[in-house]
Structures are given as structure tokens and as C-alpha cells.
Design a protein around this motif. Sequence first.
Motif, PDB file in Angstrom:
ATOM      1  N   THR A   1       7.390   1.307   5.569  1.00  0.00           N
ATOM      2  CA  THR A   1       8.487   0.973   4.662  1.00  0.00           C
ATOM      3  C   THR A   1       8.039   0.911   3.215  1.00  0.00           C
ATOM      4  O   THR A   1       6.880   0.666   2.893  1.00  0.00           O
ATOM      5  CB  THR A   1       9.114  -0.374   5.049  1.00  0.00           C
ATOM      6  N   GLY A   2       8.989   1.141   2.343  1.00  0.00           N
ATOM      7  CA  GLY A   2       8.800   1.039   0.903  1.00  0.00           C
ATOM      8  C   GLY A   2      10.149   0.784   0.259  1.00  0.00           C
ATOM      9  O   GLY A   2      11.158   0.560   0.950  1.00  0.00           O
ATOM     10  N   LYS A   3      10.217   0.836  -1.052  1.00  0.00           N
ATOM     11  CA  LYS A   3      11.460   0.533  -1.745  1.00  0.00           C
ATOM     12  C   LYS A   3      12.592   1.479  -1.339  1.00  0.00           C
ATOM     13  O   LYS A   3      13.756   1.073  -1.272  1.00  0.00           O
ATOM     14  CB  LYS A   3      11.249   0.612  -3.257  1.00  0.00           C
TER      15      LYS A   3
ATOM     16  N   LEU B   1       4.507   4.498  -1.661  1.00  0.00           N
ATOM     17  CA  LEU B   1       4.863   4.733  -0.263  1.00  0.00           C
ATOM     18  C   LEU B   1       4.161   5.981   0.271  1.00  0.00           C
ATOM     19  O   LEU B   1       3.712   6.000   1.422  1.00  0.00           O
ATOM     20  CB  LEU B   1       6.376   4.872  -0.126  1.00  0.00           C
ATOM     21  N   ARG B   2       4.057   7.012  -0.557  1.00  0.00           N
ATOM     22  CA  ARG B   2       3.358   8.221  -0.109  1.00  0.00           C
ATOM     23  C   ARG B   2       1.900   7.915   0.219  1.00  0.00           C
ATOM     24  O   ARG B   2       1.337   8.431   1.192  1.00  0.00           O
ATOM     25  CB  ARG B   2       3.443   9.314  -1.182  1.00  0.00           C
ATOM     26  N   ALA B   3       1.273   7.068  -0.592  1.00  0.00           N
ATOM     27  CA  ALA B   3      -0.121   6.691  -0.334  1.00  0.00           C
ATOM     28  C   ALA B   3      -0.252   5.929   0.980  1.00  0.00           C
ATOM     29  O   ALA B   3      -1.196   6.151   1.753  1.00  0.00           O
ATOM     30  CB  ALA B   3      -0.666   5.862  -1.496  1.00  0.00           C
ATOM     31  N   LYS B   4       0.702   5.038   1.269  1.00  0.00           N
ATOM     32  CA  LYS B   4       0.662   4.288   2.524  1.00  0.00           C
ATOM     33  C   LYS B   4       0.849   5.218   3.727  1.00  0.00           C
ATOM     34  O   LYS B   4       0.155   5.093   4.743  1.00  0.00           O
ATOM     35  CB  LYS B   4       1.759   3.217   2.514  1.00  0.00           C
TER      36      LYS B   4
ATOM     37  N   SER C   1      -1.996   6.114   6.609  1.00  0.00           N
ATOM     38  CA  SER C   1      -1.727   5.957   8.034  1.00  0.00           C
ATOM     39  C   SER C   1      -2.024   7.242   8.799  1.00  0.00           C
ATOM     40  O   SER C   1      -2.635   7.216   9.881  1.00  0.00           O
ATOM     41  CB  SER C   1      -0.268   5.546   8.239  1.00  0.00           C
ATOM     42  N   ARG C   2      -1.588   8.384   8.263  1.00  0.00           N
ATOM     43  CA  ARG C   2      -1.842   9.665   8.931  1.00  0.00           C
ATOM     44  C   ARG C   2      -3.345   9.938   9.040  1.00  0.00           C
ATOM     45  O   ARG C   2      -3.830  10.396  10.077  1.00  0.00           O
ATOM     46  CB  ARG C   2      -1.173  10.804   8.162  1.00  0.00           C
ATOM     47  N   LEU C   3      -4.075   9.661   7.970  1.00  0.00           N
ATOM     48  CA  LEU C   3      -5.519   9.898   7.979  1.00  0.00           C
ATOM     49  C   LEU C   3      -6.227   8.974   8.954  1.00  0.00           C
ATOM     50  O   LEU C   3      -7.183   9.374   9.631  1.00  0.00           O
ATOM     51  CB  LEU C   3      -6.087   9.724   6.569  1.00  0.00           C
TER      52      LEU C   3
END
Length: 495
Positions: free
Chosen positions: A166-168, A323-326, A330-332
Motif C-alpha cells: 500500500t501507498g498513498k 511506493l514503487r521502491a517498496k 518486495s519483488r527483489l
Amino acid sequence: MAEANDVHISQAVPTEAFLTEAWDRVRRRLRAELGEDVFSSWFARVELGGIADGVAYLTVPTRFLKSWLEAHYAERLRVNCTAELPAPNGLVLSVRQVSREAAPMPGASSVLPVRQAARPGSAAVEMRFAGAPQPAVGSEAPGERDLVDACGTSLDRRMNFESFITGKSNQLAFAAAERIAAAPAGSAPYNPLYIHAGVGLGKTHLLQAIAQEARNGGKRVAYFTADRFMYGFVAALKSQTALAFKEKLRGIDLLVVDDVQFIQGKSIQQEFGHTINALIDAGKQIVVAGDRLANDLEALDERIRSRLGGGLVVEVGDLDETLRAKILTSRLATLQAAHANFQVNPEVVTYVARVVATNGRDLDGAANRLLAHATLSGQPVTMETAEAAIRDLVRTREPRRVKIEDIQKLVATRYNVSRADILSERRTAAVVKPRQIAMYLSKALTPRSLPEIGRRFGGRDHTTVLHAVRKIEKQITEDRSLHDEVDLLKRMLQE
């Protein structure tokens, strides 16, 4: 819904031989335009399922091929199909069900299947309604994808609330989804819940999470993609079990429908609308997702759009950099769990999250590219290698999706008229010119067909749109100031 001048197409049903010959012409055109190598790689296994309500239904054997064609050759397919097939309202691409009889397309009475893969005695669509997870059917092995929805297609166990980041931009949608999934049977906290978002922003993940959580809680859930709803309804019509289909569908606690913008055909839409109304009147929960606001779903019946817009409407916005960084982290982490020597330092993660600014699917692609580089080269992932690995993702961001309503509003403002004027029957020069420019831009910047554009301009005939397009095309070659004006409008719409 066809224009008046298209009615004869759906009424005079083409023969199977005619459709076979027409489809062969489409294939020849594609082979000539793209070359033998490209055609063999991407189009050899595309088949014509049938024609219904002026829509051509194409099928492919895999989800990957469907995604690739939609991303790279959608316009090429549309142009060639509408040129040769009696399909003025466009086309729908779906994945074939190889383990069952080929399901017919919407509008059973007007569909002529061109190629059949049926087995004697096999069921076209297996309808299953249950409150608890069920084992997968067909050839799929048990494991992460062993939940079966109401149509016999499997839900992905990985798409649950725990794995949703989740993010904004998605917090409100996530909270509403959790609330609905946890509500007891017979309770409808937000009805209907309509989630809209662009490609790869997580709406399908949320819908699958709702379906799985609700079913784990003992509720009777039906989860459909738009094409599976169409297949199920038409298969029931052909097997004369439509009443049982409707009764089962209206006996559930929660209906979840993804990609509602793809539901085609007058009879299909009518049944979908009746089902929504019946479930809402009975206090049952509805969750629907689409790629834009309900009022902008041009192909859907106005009553359905009104119903969807009358509940809780939530947008899943673009992913911000945090959010993209999170998501990328997670994918990595998932990839690192399977590849112990694969490591990516935080600086690279920050860089990739900053420059891959499109959607979650591209972030998946970036993570896979980094893994491929590390495993194939045997070298650690550095900033330089990361730049090289994801270069194509940075370069090929999707352009902004332009809608006909946006074009009409911008042109109306630019020429000091109202949008109502553009849609009206007024023929004064002050209105005709912006109307024709708006029609030209609609043809140039959207994938809509001429009949569909005509409908969006006050129900005009497609020949009126064609006349406007040709007139503006001619004028911009002769009038430099008009050329510059139209070019400016294009840039404003695409920014």
C-alpha cells in the motif's frame, strides 16, 4: 450497439465459409505487412472465434501471447480485422480454453464459430459456486494457483491482502476491499464498490484478494473476468440452462467482476445489469473493476454505468516513487530467496524505482532483467549494469490515454463553445469547425472506430465522422496556422 447503417450486418448472418475466407484475408494482410518471421512468431496461432454484435472475437492459446499482441499489435489487428471482417465495432482478444469445449461468444444466435475444438459431451463452461477453496481443475497442478472461481478458472493465491503493498495512491481502495472481504454474509458495506485504475496498478490483485478472503470466511463468491462472464452466459443459453445459470448467480453473497469495460453485446449487458440490480436489491455485495470512471465506459449500457457510479467509486492512482521502491524491494526479496547469490544494493533500487515510473508490471520486468543479468553474466548488479538492463523500460513508457470526452472538452474551451454545442445539431460555422476538429482528433488519438466516434458525437453516422476527418486532413496540409493549432491540441491532450 450498432449504428443504423450497421444493422444489416448483424441481421444478415455471414456464413461460416464467408468468415473463413475473410479471416484468411486478414492473415494474408498481416503476413504481407509484417513479414513471415513476425507473422509466424506472433500471429500464426491467432484464431477467429466468431462475430457477434459487430464485434470480432479472436482467441490465442496463452496469456503471454494475448498480452504481447495487446501491447504491440492491437492497432494493427484492429485495422486489418475491421477492413476484412463484418466487425465495425472492433474486436476482443481472449485466451482459448484448451481443456474444454470452445465456449461460444456473446450473441449466440448470430455467432458462427470458424474453428471448433470441442470434444463430444464436454461442457462449455463449468459453473462452480462454493464457500471454501477448491482444488484446481484441468491440467493445472496444485500449489500457488489452486483456488477455483465460479467459472472454473483459477485464482492466484499470491494475490492476497498480505502481499498487496500500500501507498498513498491505493490506501482507500485497499481499506474498502478489506472491509468488504471481512463483512459477514448478507452485509454490503459499500454497494457496489467500483475500483478504476490504469494497467498494472493493482486492481486485479485487490479483486482476487477480496474473493479469496471472502471465500475463506465461508461466503459464496463468484469471481469473473469480463470474458468469462460472457462465455458463461452464452454457454448457458446454448445448452438451455440459462435459468439455472441466473439462479446460481443470484444465490451468491459476493459478485466480483474484473475488466468490466470488455463486456460486449446487448443481451450480455442486459443480463449483467439485471444481475447487478437483483443482487443489490437482495443486499448482496458487488465489486467491479474497470480501467476508467464508470461514466467513461462508452461501450457499456447507460443504466449499468449509472449503477456502478452510484456506489463507492475509488481510483487506484499512479504509483509514486516511494511506493514503487517498496514494490521493487518486495519483488527483489522474492527473487533473492530463490537465488542466494543475487544481491541488489539500495542505490540501484532507488535508481530503478525513480526511472521506471509506469506501473507494477514494468517493475516486475525490471527485477527480472536485473536477475537475468546477474545470473547470466556472473557479475554483481552495479548502477551501470542496471542502466543497461532496464533501458527499454525507461524508453517505452506508455503515453497518456486520451479519451473522446477530454478531446471534446479541450476543443470546446479552445474555440469558445460548449461541449453541448459540439454534440448538438447546430450547423453554424462557429460550431461546425471545432466539431470537425474534435472528430479528427478522436480518430487520430484514440482506438475508437468511426461508428463509435459518431455515437459519442450526438449519435452521428460514421460517414459524417469520415467526412470531418478527411476535411481536416486536407485543410491542415493547406493551412499552416490550422496545422499548428491542431498540433498544439494534440500535444496538450498527450501531455
